[in-house]
Motif scaffolding. Structure first.
Motif, short mmCIF file in Angstrom:
data_model
loop_
_atom_site.label_atom_id
_atom_site.label_comp_id
_atom_site.label_asym_id
_atom_site.label_seq_id
_atom_site.Cartn_x
_atom_site.Cartn_y
_atom_site.Cartn_z
N ASP A 9 0.82 -1.21 0.00
CA ASP A 9 0.00 0.00 0.00
C ASP A 9 0.85 1.26 0.00
OD1 ASP A 9 -2.28 -1.54 0.05
OD2 ASP A 9 -2.46 -1.49 2.23
N GLU A 10 2.04 1.19 0.61
CA GLU A 10 2.89 2.37 0.71
C GLU A 10 3.67 2.69 -0.57
OE1 GLU A 10 5.24 -1.09 2.63
OE2 GLU A 10 3.15 -0.38 2.48
N ALA A 11 3.58 1.80 -1.56
CA ALA A 11 4.29 2.04 -2.82
C ALA A 11 3.66 3.24 -3.54
CB ALA A 11 4.25 0.81 -3.71
N PRO A 12 4.46 4.22 -4.00
CA PRO A 12 3.90 5.39 -4.68
C PRO A 12 3.14 5.00 -5.94
CG PRO A 12 6.23 5.72 -4.14
CD PRO A 12 5.94 4.28 -3.89
N ALA A 13 2.03 5.74 -6.20
CA ALA A 13 1.28 5.51 -7.43
C ALA A 13 2.11 5.95 -8.64
CB ALA A 13 -0.03 6.30 -7.39
N VAL A 14 1.85 5.34 -9.78
CA VAL A 14 2.62 5.64 -10.99
C VAL A 14 1.68 6.22 -12.04
CG1 VAL A 14 4.10 4.72 -12.80
CG2 VAL A 14 4.23 3.78 -10.48
N PRO A 15 1.84 7.50 -12.39
CA PRO A 15 0.95 8.09 -13.40
C PRO A 15 1.25 7.58 -14.80
CG PRO A 15 2.63 9.67 -12.76
CD PRO A 15 2.80 8.48 -11.86
N LYS A 16 0.23 7.61 -15.67
CA LYS A 16 0.39 7.27 -17.08
C LYS A 16 0.26 8.56 -17.88
CE LYS A 16 0.35 4.94 -21.02
NZ LYS A 16 -0.69 3.97 -21.40
N ILE A 17 1.28 8.87 -18.71
CA ILE A 17 1.27 10.07 -19.53
C ILE A 17 1.03 9.67 -20.98
CG2 ILE A 17 2.62 12.06 -20.29
CD1 ILE A 17 4.11 11.98 -17.66
N ASP A 18 0.07 10.32 -21.61
CA ASP A 18 -0.32 9.96 -22.98
C ASP A 18 0.66 10.58 -23.99
OD1 ASP A 18 -1.66 9.02 -25.17
OD2 ASP A 18 -3.24 10.53 -25.10
N VAL A 19 1.84 10.00 -24.06
CA VAL A 19 2.89 10.45 -24.98
C VAL A 19 3.49 9.23 -25.64
CG1 VAL A 19 5.22 11.46 -25.12
CG2 VAL A 19 3.46 12.57 -23.73
N THR A 20 3.76 9.30 -26.92
CA THR A 20 4.44 8.23 -27.65
C THR A 20 5.75 8.77 -28.20
OG1 THR A 20 2.34 7.21 -28.28
CG2 THR A 20 4.29 6.57 -29.54
N LEU A 21 6.87 8.11 -27.88
CA LEU A 21 8.17 8.55 -28.36
C LEU A 21 8.54 7.83 -29.64
CD1 LEU A 21 8.40 9.81 -25.49
CD2 LEU A 21 10.82 9.25 -25.57
N ASP A 22 9.02 8.60 -30.62
CA ASP A 22 9.57 8.05 -31.85
C ASP A 22 11.02 7.69 -31.55
OD1 ASP A 22 10.73 7.56 -34.31
OD2 ASP A 22 9.72 9.19 -35.33
N GLU A 23 11.38 6.41 -31.66
CA GLU A 23 12.73 5.99 -31.29
C GLU A 23 13.80 6.58 -32.20
OE1 GLU A 23 13.04 1.70 -33.62
OE2 GLU A 23 12.64 1.72 -31.47
N ASN A 24 13.40 7.10 -33.36
CA ASN A 24 14.36 7.72 -34.27
C ASN A 24 14.41 9.25 -34.15
OD1 ASN A 24 15.12 5.23 -35.59
ND2 ASN A 24 13.10 5.28 -36.57
N ASP A 25 13.45 9.83 -33.42
CA ASP A 25 13.40 11.27 -33.21
C ASP A 25 12.77 11.51 -31.85
OD1 ASP A 25 13.49 13.99 -33.48
OD2 ASP A 25 11.73 14.10 -34.80
N TYR A 26 13.54 11.24 -30.82
CA TYR A 26 12.98 11.12 -29.48
C TYR A 26 12.94 12.42 -28.68
CZ TYR A 26 18.03 10.59 -28.92
OH TYR A 26 19.38 10.77 -28.99
N ARG A 27 13.64 13.46 -29.11
CA ARG A 27 13.77 14.64 -28.25
C ARG A 27 12.42 15.31 -27.95
NH1 ARG A 27 17.56 17.90 -26.11
NH2 ARG A 27 16.87 20.02 -25.65
N LEU A 28 11.59 15.50 -28.96
CA LEU A 28 10.31 16.18 -28.75
C LEU A 28 9.45 15.43 -27.74
CD1 LEU A 28 8.55 18.57 -29.59
CD2 LEU A 28 7.57 17.13 -31.40
N GLY A 29 9.36 14.13 -27.90
CA GLY A 29 8.56 13.33 -26.96
C GLY A 29 9.16 13.34 -25.56
N ALA A 30 10.49 13.27 -25.48
CA ALA A 30 11.15 13.29 -24.18
C ALA A 30 10.88 14.60 -23.46
CB ALA A 30 12.65 13.08 -24.35
N LEU A 31 10.90 15.71 -24.20
CA LEU A 31 10.63 17.01 -23.59
C LEU A 31 9.19 17.11 -23.11
CD1 LEU A 31 12.60 19.45 -25.93
CD2 LEU A 31 13.19 18.72 -23.62
N SER A 32 8.26 16.46 -23.80
CA SER A 32 6.87 16.43 -23.34
C SER A 32 6.76 15.72 -21.98
CB SER A 32 5.98 15.72 -24.36
OG SER A 32 5.96 16.41 -25.60
N LEU A 33 7.52 14.65 -21.82
CA LEU A 33 7.53 13.94 -20.53
C LEU A 33 8.17 14.79 -19.44
CD1 LEU A 33 8.64 10.44 -21.88
CD2 LEU A 33 6.38 11.01 -20.98
N ILE A 34 9.29 15.43 -19.78
CA ILE A 34 9.99 16.26 -18.79
C ILE A 34 9.12 17.43 -18.34
CG2 ILE A 34 11.97 17.81 -18.49
CD1 ILE A 34 12.61 14.80 -18.34
N LYS A 35 8.30 17.97 -19.25
CA LYS A 35 7.41 19.06 -18.88
C LYS A 35 6.46 18.64 -17.77
CE LYS A 35 4.01 22.26 -20.85
NZ LYS A 35 3.26 22.67 -22.07
#
Length: 313
Positions: A9-35
């Protein structure tokens, strides 16, 4: 496998973010996650380091400043790896192990990956856990019929050994073990294959990893003397943790030695099959077919010796 893992019960909840990363052009998606995860970071200041050690997924680290202190690791799942990996189970394993201070924190999941905490420390190399000589192996991949026959033999051979079922990592290669010398502890990362399994499988699999990955050399598989010393230390800690004292008999060590070396065969068989599937679907630049050949070659090489091992009376 292991979809009934209980998350405390004490384990922190894990949110799901609706983002898909393109493995060949990952920066834009990564920045969306970091935001979402680090809203105070300016996008223009975010640096991304690409890690190349993974052969199932792609891994990047996002950070700001000149030092990699607060780093958000972003793992992009490999193509079709859902055929091999239960992703829901991986998240549960993350949360369980973090709750027990054995793992980094899982920050979030996204459509084709997850983000987690960067552990300070050193990812081990094969030379940290083994000795030296060299040889090469080459045979063709066994036929499907031959593999089916071997699977039946493994089931019959291993089911009678009495190895207890425990929560296993199932992929204890060197890079998944982080040693923090300053803090004096060892932690584990990457729980894609974690789940309940036979205790002896996890240890046998770890012993197989003494051979390394990029330049596999199974002459580094630990010899009997080292194994007995390692297994005795393991059993002392295991029994103490279970409240059974820490006294270990020679017979207990010998039983575990037989179990571990028999289950090391199952490890070779599993990763050989895994490599064949990866060879068909993965987009990662790695010689999966060659790796399958290596694992099956070692399976058949060590089978006569370990098949002759018997549990002590």
């Amino acid at each position: 496998m292991a979809n009934y893992i209980h998350v405390p019960d004490e384990a922190p909840a894990v949110p799901k973010i609706d983002v898909t990363l393109d493995e060949n052009d990952y920066r834009l998606g990564a920045l969306s996650l970091i935001k979402e995860l680090r809203p105070s970071w300016r996008p223009s200041e975010v640096k991304i380091k690409f890690f190349t050690d993974g052969i199932t997924n792609k891994l990047l680290g996002c950070y700001v400043g000149g030092v990699m202190q607060d780093v958000v690791l972003v793992r992009i799942y490999g193509n079709k790896t859902e055929l091999l990996v239960d992703r829901e189970n991986e998240v549960k394993s993350f949360r369980v192990l973090h709750a027990h201070r054995c793992a980094p924190r899982l920050y979030c999941t996204f459509n084709n990956g997850l983000c987690y905490e960067f552990l300070q420390g050193t990812a081990l190399e094969p030379e940290h856990i083994r000795s030296q000589p060299v040889f090469r192996l080459s045979t063709e991949v066994p036929s499907p019929q031959h593999l089916r026959e071997e699977l039946v033999w493994l089931q019959q051979s291993l089911s009678v050994l009495g190895s207890p079922v425990v929560l296993c990592h199932n992929d204890l290669l060197c890079k998944n073990i982080i040693y923090n010398q300053e803090a004096g502890n060892v932690k584990f990362i990457d729980y894609e294959y974690a789940g309940y399994n036979y205790q002896a499988y996890d240890i046998g699999n770890h012993f197989n990893e003494f051979a390394g990955l990029n330049e596999v050399d199974y002459s580094h598989y630990p010899e009997r003397g080292m194994q007995l010393e390692w297994l005795r230390s393991y059993l002392e800690a295991y029994k103490e943790h279970k409240g059974q004292g820490s006294e270990v008999t020679d017979r207990e060590v010998e039983v575990l030695y037989v179990q571990v070396n028999r289950f090391a065969l199952a490890s070779h068989f599993f990763w050989g099959l895994w490599a064949l599937i990866q060879a068909k679907f993965s987009t990662i630049d790695f010689d999966f077919l060659g790796y399958a050949v290596l694992r099956f070659s070692q399976y058949f090489k060590m089978k006569p010796e370990v098949a002759a091992l018997n549990l002590p009376e």
